[in-house]
Design an enzyme around this catalytic site. Structure first.
Site, PDB file in Angstrom:
ATOM      1  N   CYS A  88      63.014   3.330  53.939  1.00 57.65           N
ATOM      2  CA  CYS A  88      62.646   2.714  55.081  1.00 57.65           C
ATOM      3  C   CYS A  88      61.373   1.892  54.467  1.00 57.65           C
ATOM      4  O   CYS A  88      60.973   0.769  55.574  1.00 57.65           O
ATOM      5  CB  CYS A  88      61.504   3.799  55.804  1.00 57.65           C
ATOM      6  SG  CYS A  88      61.561   5.929  55.884  1.00 57.65           S
ATOM      7  N   HIS A 337      61.592   3.464  64.804  1.00 59.00           N
ATOM      8  CA  HIS A 337      61.040   2.785  63.388  1.00 59.00           C
ATOM      9  C   HIS A 337      63.092   2.629  62.805  1.00 59.00           C
ATOM     10  O   HIS A 337      63.493   3.944  62.402  1.00 59.00           O
ATOM     11  CB  HIS A 337      60.959   4.060  62.937  1.00 59.00           C
ATOM     12  CG  HIS A 337      60.969   4.038  60.984  1.00 59.00           C
ATOM     13  ND1 HIS A 337      60.850   2.894  60.280  1.00 59.00           N
ATOM     14  CD2 HIS A 337      60.659   4.670  60.051  1.00 59.00           C
ATOM     15  CE1 HIS A 337      61.027   3.253  58.890  1.00 59.00           C
ATOM     16  NE2 HIS A 337      60.626   5.030  58.965  1.00 59.00           N
TER      17      HIS A 337
END
Ligand code: COA
Length: 389
Positions: A88, A337
């Site tokens: 991420c 996300h």
């Protein structure tokens, strides 16, 4: 090592985040077109000579050589494209690599693109692709998901700071409220603390509304040398500090699981030579993949002592109108996300805020932004500092 980077963002593009019909190629083309079109004086002052692509390649849509797909989709075949994969935190690391390429003089105009396409992957495969960035032996193969890891961290944090459950709920409420004003956000829906606390549990104590969603989306920024930025725009946004750090992959190998050493290292490096300190920041974008992650980030970034993020959250200091506005675009929680896109999306937000172009969600007088991007459960992190010229 210096954190000073003589590079500036001169353009930025963003797709909507959420469940999108477009596939990876269409998303890449769309976001690069938007970033190019956003450069006030166009790109006639110079051609893009370096590209950095942040993507996990979720679902395995193009396991190898995704860089070539970006070059084709964006119509820049021939230009070197470097793929960056740090879970991420891929976007933050790609941003730093591009800033270094420009800051060192090797690149005269760099493009950073973050992309993920997650929602068309079936559920079982989705769990696999979310898990691949965790520790394989002790976490993934034992059945621990990312929500599970963050659930353990939340339980530990609540044991130490009993008011924290209320603060976790408030993180979700605030970020959903902020998302209402962001046209690119996946969720534009207000929620209440009661709803967060009553939501079905995903990984006790974290419920559905403590989690970021699964998202598609892309973001891009164009970076030029600071002393040439005026060729592209009168309002560049300078990258005045970058920092990065790593940590043990498995949480069990870290001395204090409720603090991320990678974030602390990244922040120390970014602020080492920055022309301002934490107190003068106008806005802060932190990696709130789960609500507990926002509290941990605020403490690791130096805005509060251990446990102090609870008060900052509950007294409104982190709201858009507060002392330190945090995640004014909705954060990962409400904006969404799409893994590789997140760090670049934070740079987009910093860019539009510092140029006073954020519309309804504008932080009045925003001049300085901090961006914080985390990989997995804290094994990698970046911090980037942006400032008006
Ligand atoms: N926040 C708020 N609402 C959410 C949500 C979230 N994170 N995730 C899903 N929803 C909503 C959906 O919009 C849908 O609402 P609707 O019924 O009104 O349409 C409903 O909940 C069910 O959605 P669904 O997609 O079926 O949920 P799910 O149970 O498959 O997935 C999670 C929910 C939390 C498990 C999933 O979003 C998840 O895995 N999130 C974490 C992703 C992650 O780990 N990323 C990496 C971080 S390090």
């Amino acid at each position: 090592m210096t954190a000073r980077v003589p590079a500036a963002i001169v353009g930025a593009g963003h797709t909507r985040f959420g469940g999108l019909a477009d596939g990876p190629r269409a998303l890449l083309k769309s976001v690069v077109d938007r970033a190019r079109a956003s450069v006030d004086r166009g790109l006639s002052g110079g051609g893009i000579d370096a590209v950095f692509l942040a993507t996990l390649g979720f679902g395995g849509w193009q396991i190898g050589n995704a860089s070539a797909v970006l070059a084709e989709a964006a119509g820049i075949v021939g230009v070197p494209v470097t793929r960056v994969e740090n879970a991420c935190a891929s976007g933050g690391y790609a941003l730093r690599a591009a800033a270094d390429a420009v800051g060192s003089g090797r690149s005269k105009l760099a493009l950073v693109v973050g992309l993920e396409k997650m929602t068309d992957v079936p559920n079982a495969r989705r769990r696999y692709w979310l898990g691949v960035s965790g520790d394989t032996e002790w976490e993934r193969l034992s059945g621990l998901t990312f929500a599970g890891v963050y659930g353990l961290l939340a339980a530990r944090y609540i044991a130490d700071h009993p008011d924290a459950r209320e603060a976790l709920a408030e993180v979700a409420v605030k970020n959903h409220r902020h998302g209402l004003a962001n046209p690119n956000a996946q969720f534009r829906k207000a929620i209440t603390r009661e709803a967060v606390l009553a939501a079905p549990k995903v990984a006790d104590p974290l419920g559905l509304l403590d989690c970021c969603p699964v998202s598609d989306g892309a973001a891009a920024v164009v970076i030029a040398p600071s002393d040439e930025a005026h060729r592209y725009t009168d309002t560049p946004v300078h990258i005045v500090g970058t920092g990065a750090g790593s940590d043990h992959l498995a949480v069990q190998d870290r001395p204090d699981p409720t603090h991320f050493a990678a974030t602390r290292r990244a922040a120390d490096e970014a602020f080492r030579h920055a022309p301002f300190d934490r107190r003068s920041l106008s806005l802060i974008e932190v990696h709130d993949c789960f609500t507990i992650a926002e509290l941990i980030a605020l403490e690791d970034l130096g805005f509060a002592e251990p446990g102090g993020a609870v008060r900052l959250t509950l007294d409104g200091s982190t709201a858009r109108t507060g002392r330190w506005p945090v995640n004014v675009d909705g954060g990962l929680k409400a904006k969404g996300h799409p893994i590789g896109a997140t760090g670049v999306s934070q740079a987009y937000e910093g860019f539009v805020q510092v140029r006073a172009q954020a519309g309804e969600r504008q932080v009045p007088g925003a001049e300085r932004a901090l961006l914080h991007n985390v990989g997995g459960s804290g094994a990698s992190a970046t911090v980037t500092l942006l400032a008006r010229g």
